[in-house]
Design a protein around this motif. Structure first.
Motif, PDB file in Angstrom:
ATOM      1  N   ASP A 127       0.828  -0.988   0.072  1.00 20.98           N
ATOM      2  CA  ASP A 127       0.028  -0.082  -0.014  1.00 20.98           C
ATOM      3  C   ASP A 127       0.907   1.314   0.107  1.00 20.98           C
ATOM      4  O   ASP A 127       0.938   2.147   0.964  1.00 20.98           O
ATOM      5  N   GLU A 128       1.723   1.375  -0.884  1.00 20.33           N
ATOM      6  CA  GLU A 128       2.697   2.503  -0.991  1.00 20.33           C
ATOM      7  C   GLU A 128       3.035   2.797  -2.671  1.00 20.33           C
ATOM      8  O   GLU A 128       2.816   1.900  -3.200  1.00 20.33           O
ATOM      9  N   PRO A 129       3.322   3.814  -2.943  1.00 20.01           N
ATOM     10  CA  PRO A 129       3.770   4.298  -4.217  1.00 20.01           C
ATOM     11  C   PRO A 129       5.057   3.457  -4.889  1.00 20.01           C
ATOM     12  O   PRO A 129       6.146   3.723  -4.217  1.00 20.01           O
ATOM     13  N   HIS A 130       4.869   2.476  -5.535  1.00 17.36           N
ATOM     14  CA  HIS A 130       6.017   1.827  -5.798  1.00 17.36           C
ATOM     15  C   HIS A 130       5.808   1.017  -7.373  1.00 17.36           C
ATOM     16  O   HIS A 130       6.894   0.539  -7.982  1.00 17.36           O
ATOM     17  N   ILE A 131       4.733   1.393  -8.078  1.00 18.81           N
ATOM     18  CA  ILE A 131       4.670   0.779  -9.540  1.00 18.81           C
ATOM     19  C   ILE A 131       4.943   1.520 -10.428  1.00 18.81           C
ATOM     20  O   ILE A 131       4.790   2.880 -10.545  1.00 18.81           O
ATOM     21  N   ASP A 132       5.986   1.143 -11.243  1.00 11.27           N
ATOM     22  CA  ASP A 132       6.450   2.155 -12.426  1.00 11.27           C
ATOM     23  C   ASP A 132       5.507   2.250 -13.636  1.00 11.27           C
ATOM     24  O   ASP A 132       5.225   3.276 -14.323  1.00 11.27           O
ATOM     25  N   ILE A 133       4.792   0.992 -14.050  1.00 13.93           N
ATOM     26  CA  ILE A 133       3.942   0.865 -15.302  1.00 13.93           C
ATOM     27  C   ILE A 133       2.792   0.009 -14.626  1.00 13.93           C
ATOM     28  O   ILE A 133       2.975  -1.143 -14.389  1.00 13.93           O
ATOM     29  N   ALA A 134       1.523   0.230 -15.257  1.00 12.41           N
ATOM     30  CA  ALA A 134       0.464  -0.682 -15.069  1.00 12.41           C
ATOM     31  C   ALA A 134      -0.506  -0.666 -16.084  1.00 12.41           C
ATOM     32  O   ALA A 134      -0.486   0.513 -16.814  1.00 12.41           O
ATOM     33  N   TYR A 135      -0.728  -1.646 -16.624  1.00 12.60           N
ATOM     34  CA  TYR A 135      -1.656  -1.764 -17.993  1.00 12.60           C
ATOM     35  C   TYR A 135      -3.082  -2.614 -17.607  1.00 12.60           C
ATOM     36  O   TYR A 135      -2.855  -3.586 -17.171  1.00 12.60           O
ATOM     37  N   VAL A 136      -3.982  -1.849 -17.679  1.00 11.23           N
ATOM     38  CA  VAL A 136      -5.424  -2.113 -17.208  1.00 11.23           C
ATOM     39  C   VAL A 136      -6.188  -2.390 -18.486  1.00 11.23           C
ATOM     40  O   VAL A 136      -6.333  -1.796 -19.297  1.00 11.23           O
ATOM     41  N   ASP A 137      -6.452  -3.879 -18.550  1.00 12.43           N
ATOM     42  CA  ASP A 137      -7.099  -4.581 -19.915  1.00 12.43           C
ATOM     43  C   ASP A 137      -8.225  -5.541 -19.735  1.00 12.43           C
ATOM     44  O   ASP A 137      -7.775  -6.679 -20.036  1.00 12.43           O
ATOM     45  N   ALA A 138      -9.042  -5.521 -18.621  1.00 11.28           N
ATOM     46  CA  ALA A 138      -9.646  -6.640 -18.063  1.00 11.28           C
ATOM     47  C   ALA A 138     -11.258  -6.414 -18.218  1.00 11.28           C
ATOM     48  O   ALA A 138     -11.579  -5.322 -19.202  1.00 11.28           O
ATOM     49  N   ASP A 139     -12.058  -6.604 -17.549  1.00 11.06           N
ATOM     50  CA  ASP A 139     -13.472  -6.404 -17.450  1.00 11.06           C
ATOM     51  C   ASP A 139     -13.519  -4.789 -17.201  1.00 11.06           C
ATOM     52  O   ASP A 139     -13.194  -4.217 -16.448  1.00 11.06           O
ATOM     53  N   LYS A 140     -14.540  -4.358 -18.142  1.00  9.85           N
ATOM     54  CA  LYS A 140     -14.423  -2.944 -18.344  1.00  9.85           C
ATOM     55  C   LYS A 140     -15.276  -2.223 -17.024  1.00  9.85           C
ATOM     56  O   LYS A 140     -14.968  -1.380 -16.341  1.00  9.85           O
ATOM     57  N   THR A 141     -16.252  -3.108 -16.382  1.00 11.84           N
ATOM     58  CA  THR A 141     -16.957  -2.320 -15.182  1.00 11.84           C
ATOM     59  C   THR A 141     -16.093  -2.308 -14.071  1.00 11.84           C
ATOM     60  O   THR A 141     -16.376  -1.647 -12.948  1.00 11.84           O
ATOM     61  N   GLY A 142     -15.257  -3.161 -14.106  1.00 11.22           N
ATOM     62  CA  GLY A 142     -14.074  -3.162 -12.958  1.00 11.22           C
ATOM     63  C   GLY A 142     -13.100  -1.983 -12.981  1.00 11.22           C
ATOM     64  O   GLY A 142     -12.332  -1.766 -12.254  1.00 11.22           O
ATOM     65  N   TYR A 143     -13.037  -1.446 -14.153  1.00  6.98           N
ATOM     66  CA  TYR A 143     -11.918  -0.298 -14.439  1.00  6.98           C
ATOM     67  C   TYR A 143     -11.992   0.810 -13.263  1.00  6.98           C
ATOM     68  O   TYR A 143     -10.779   1.160 -12.808  1.00  6.98           O
ATOM     69  N   PRO A 144     -13.094   1.420 -12.620  1.00  6.68           N
ATOM     70  CA  PRO A 144     -12.895   2.319 -11.582  1.00  6.68           C
ATOM     71  C   PRO A 144     -12.041   1.684 -10.403  1.00  6.68           C
ATOM     72  O   PRO A 144     -11.483   2.464  -9.645  1.00  6.68           O
ATOM     73  N   THR A 165     -10.615   2.763 -23.528  1.00  3.61           N
ATOM     74  CA  THR A 165     -11.435   3.784 -23.012  1.00  3.61           C
ATOM     75  C   THR A 165     -12.396   4.530 -23.994  1.00  3.61           C
ATOM     76  O   THR A 165     -13.103   5.271 -23.602  1.00  3.61           O
ATOM     77  N   LEU A 166     -12.350   4.040 -25.325  1.00  2.00           N
ATOM     78  CA  LEU A 166     -13.534   4.606 -26.118  1.00  2.00           C
ATOM     79  C   LEU A 166     -14.550   3.581 -26.273  1.00  2.00           C
ATOM     80  O   LEU A 166     -15.535   3.980 -26.572  1.00  2.00           O
ATOM     81  N   LEU A 167     -14.403   2.337 -25.905  1.00  3.77           N
ATOM     82  CA  LEU A 167     -15.291   1.323 -26.051  1.00  3.77           C
ATOM     83  C   LEU A 167     -16.201   1.307 -27.021  1.00  3.77           C
ATOM     84  O   LEU A 167     -17.164   1.483 -27.161  1.00  3.77           O
ATOM     85  N   GLY A 168     -15.475   1.234 -28.420  1.00  2.00           N
ATOM     86  CA  GLY A 168     -16.048   1.232 -29.826  1.00  2.00           C
ATOM     87  C   GLY A 168     -16.894   2.460 -29.916  1.00  2.00           C
ATOM     88  O   GLY A 168     -17.802   2.578 -30.400  1.00  2.00           O
ATOM     89  N   GLN A 169     -16.327   3.539 -29.324  1.00  2.00           N
ATOM     90  CA  GLN A 169     -17.159   4.760 -29.474  1.00  2.00           C
ATOM     91  C   GLN A 169     -18.373   5.093 -28.606  1.00  2.00           C
ATOM     92  O   GLN A 169     -19.047   5.922 -28.863  1.00  2.00           O
ATOM     93  N   ARG A 170     -18.575   3.956 -27.941  1.00  2.00           N
ATOM     94  CA  ARG A 170     -19.913   3.916 -27.134  1.00  2.00           C
ATOM     95  C   ARG A 170     -19.751   4.975 -26.036  1.00  2.00           C
ATOM     96  O   ARG A 170     -21.043   5.286 -25.646  1.00  2.00           O
ATOM     97  N   VAL A 171     -18.554   5.359 -25.402  1.00  2.00           N
ATOM     98  CA  VAL A 171     -18.680   6.539 -24.343  1.00  2.00           C
ATOM     99  C   VAL A 171     -19.180   7.902 -25.130  1.00  2.00           C
ATOM    100  O   VAL A 171     -19.532   8.795 -24.191  1.00  2.00           O
ATOM    101  N   LEU A 172     -19.334   7.985 -26.262  1.00  2.00           N
ATOM    102  CA  LEU A 172     -19.813   9.078 -26.899  1.00  2.00           C
ATOM    103  C   LEU A 172     -21.361   9.347 -26.611  1.00  2.00           C
ATOM    104  O   LEU A 172     -21.801  10.462 -26.312  1.00  2.00           O
ATOM    105  N   ARG A 178     -21.636  -0.776 -19.336  1.00  2.00           N
ATOM    106  CA  ARG A 178     -20.152  -0.507 -19.450  1.00  2.00           C
ATOM    107  C   ARG A 178     -19.954   0.612 -19.788  1.00  2.00           C
ATOM    108  O   ARG A 178     -18.862   1.380 -19.662  1.00  2.00           O
ATOM    109  N   ALA A 179     -20.605   1.049 -20.824  1.00  2.00           N
ATOM    110  CA  ALA A 179     -20.196   2.509 -21.584  1.00  2.00           C
ATOM    111  C   ALA A 179     -20.426   3.529 -20.537  1.00  2.00           C
ATOM    112  O   ALA A 179     -19.826   4.663 -20.550  1.00  2.00           O
ATOM    113  N   ARG A 180     -21.442   3.731 -19.825  1.00  2.00           N
ATOM    114  CA  ARG A 180     -21.528   4.632 -18.655  1.00  2.00           C
ATOM    115  C   ARG A 180     -20.432   4.550 -17.925  1.00  2.00           C
ATOM    116  O   ARG A 180     -20.111   5.643 -17.394  1.00  2.00           O
ATOM    117  N   THR A 181     -20.190   3.551 -17.363  1.00  2.00           N
ATOM    118  CA  THR A 181     -18.867   3.283 -16.381  1.00  2.00           C
ATOM    119  C   THR A 181     -17.673   3.874 -16.953  1.00  2.00           C
ATOM    120  O   THR A 181     -16.756   4.707 -16.296  1.00  2.00           O
TER     121      THR A 181
END
Ligand SMILES: C[S@@+](CC[C@H](N)C(=O)[O-])C[C@H]1O[C@@H](n2cnc3c(N)ncnc32)[C@H](O)[C@@H]1O
Length: 212
Positions: A127-144, A165-172, A178-181
């Motif tokens: 629980d401390e700042p130690h990560i140099d790079i993180a790639y998030v690419d899993a279930d979209k509702t889990g992103y927050p 993060t564009l979710l097939g442009q559905r964020v527009l 998923r798109a609302r999240t």
């Protein structure tokens, strides 16, 4: 997930310039035979992960959502000497495939796959700042939840990369959960003073959030 360009010729052209070697080409070929092949990270996007990881001189990397390991191979290849990548993957079957692919890439010592729901397992990270790079690419509702778990753990200057993060442009015009999240998260990231960020129109939208 890297949304494929609609034009296969363009897709092949981009792959030609992604520095894909035979190890990654085999992973791509074999993954394309799976039912969820569309989840594979695009070769150009994954090659960018190698460059970002190397540029950050990263020793501590995290991937949320590993699938067959294409992106993990690319991140691990960019790690500094002694660096490690921790992958979070919920599917036992996919984790086993990813492990085989990482082994075949000669990366066994640099990568550890943690099996199970990422939200619970991310909470076990220091629980401390130690990560140099993180790639998030899993279930979209889990992103927050992934964002909230990772931002405080990124070191100053560390980079959080969020895919789709564009979710097939559905964020527009978000019409489903998923798109609302994702649309709400995009607003939140942009307003988050802990990071400076950009949403790139690459693949299906790639957000880079650099910890201040
Ligand atoms: C888009 S794919 C990842 C692609 C991968 N990053 C690559 O480079 O090819 C999404 C992955 O997230 C995994 N996943 C879905 N929900 C998850 C969760 N709650 N925790 C961990 N992994 C999850 C899926 O099983 C799938 O393998």
């Amino acid at each position: 997930m890297g949304r494929m360009p609609r034009d296969p010729e363009l897709s092949d052209y981009l792959t030609r310039f992604a520095g894909q070697d035979e190890v990654l080409a085999r992973v791509e070929r074999e993954t394309r035979l799976l039912p969820n092949a569309g989840m594979l990270s695009r070769p150009d996007q994954a090659a960018l992960l190698t460059i970002l990881t190397r540029t950050l001189d990263a020793k501590v990397a995290v991937e949320v959502g590993t699938f067959t390991g294409y992106g993990a191979i690319c991140i691990a290849r960019g790690l500094a000497e002694g660096g490690t990548l921790t992958c979070f993957e919920v599917s036992e079957e996919l984790a086993a495939i990813a492990q085989r692919n990482l082994d075949a890439a000669g990366l066994t010592d640099r990568v550890r796959i943690t099996l199970g729901p990422a939200e619970e397992n991310l909470a076990q990270l220091p629980d401390e700042p130690h990560i140099d790079i993180a790639y998030v690419d899993a279930d979209k509702t889990g992103y927050p939840a992934y964002y909230d778990a990772l931002v405080p753990r990124m070191r100053p200057g560390g980079l959080l990369v969020l895919d789709n993060t564009l979710l097939g442009q559905r964020v527009l015009d978000p019409q489903d959960e998923r798109a609302r999240t994702m649309a709400a998260l995009n607003e939140r990231v942009a307003a988050d003073e802990r990071v400076e960020s950009v949403l790139l129109g690459l693949s299906d939208g790639v957000t880079l959030a650099r910890k201040r």
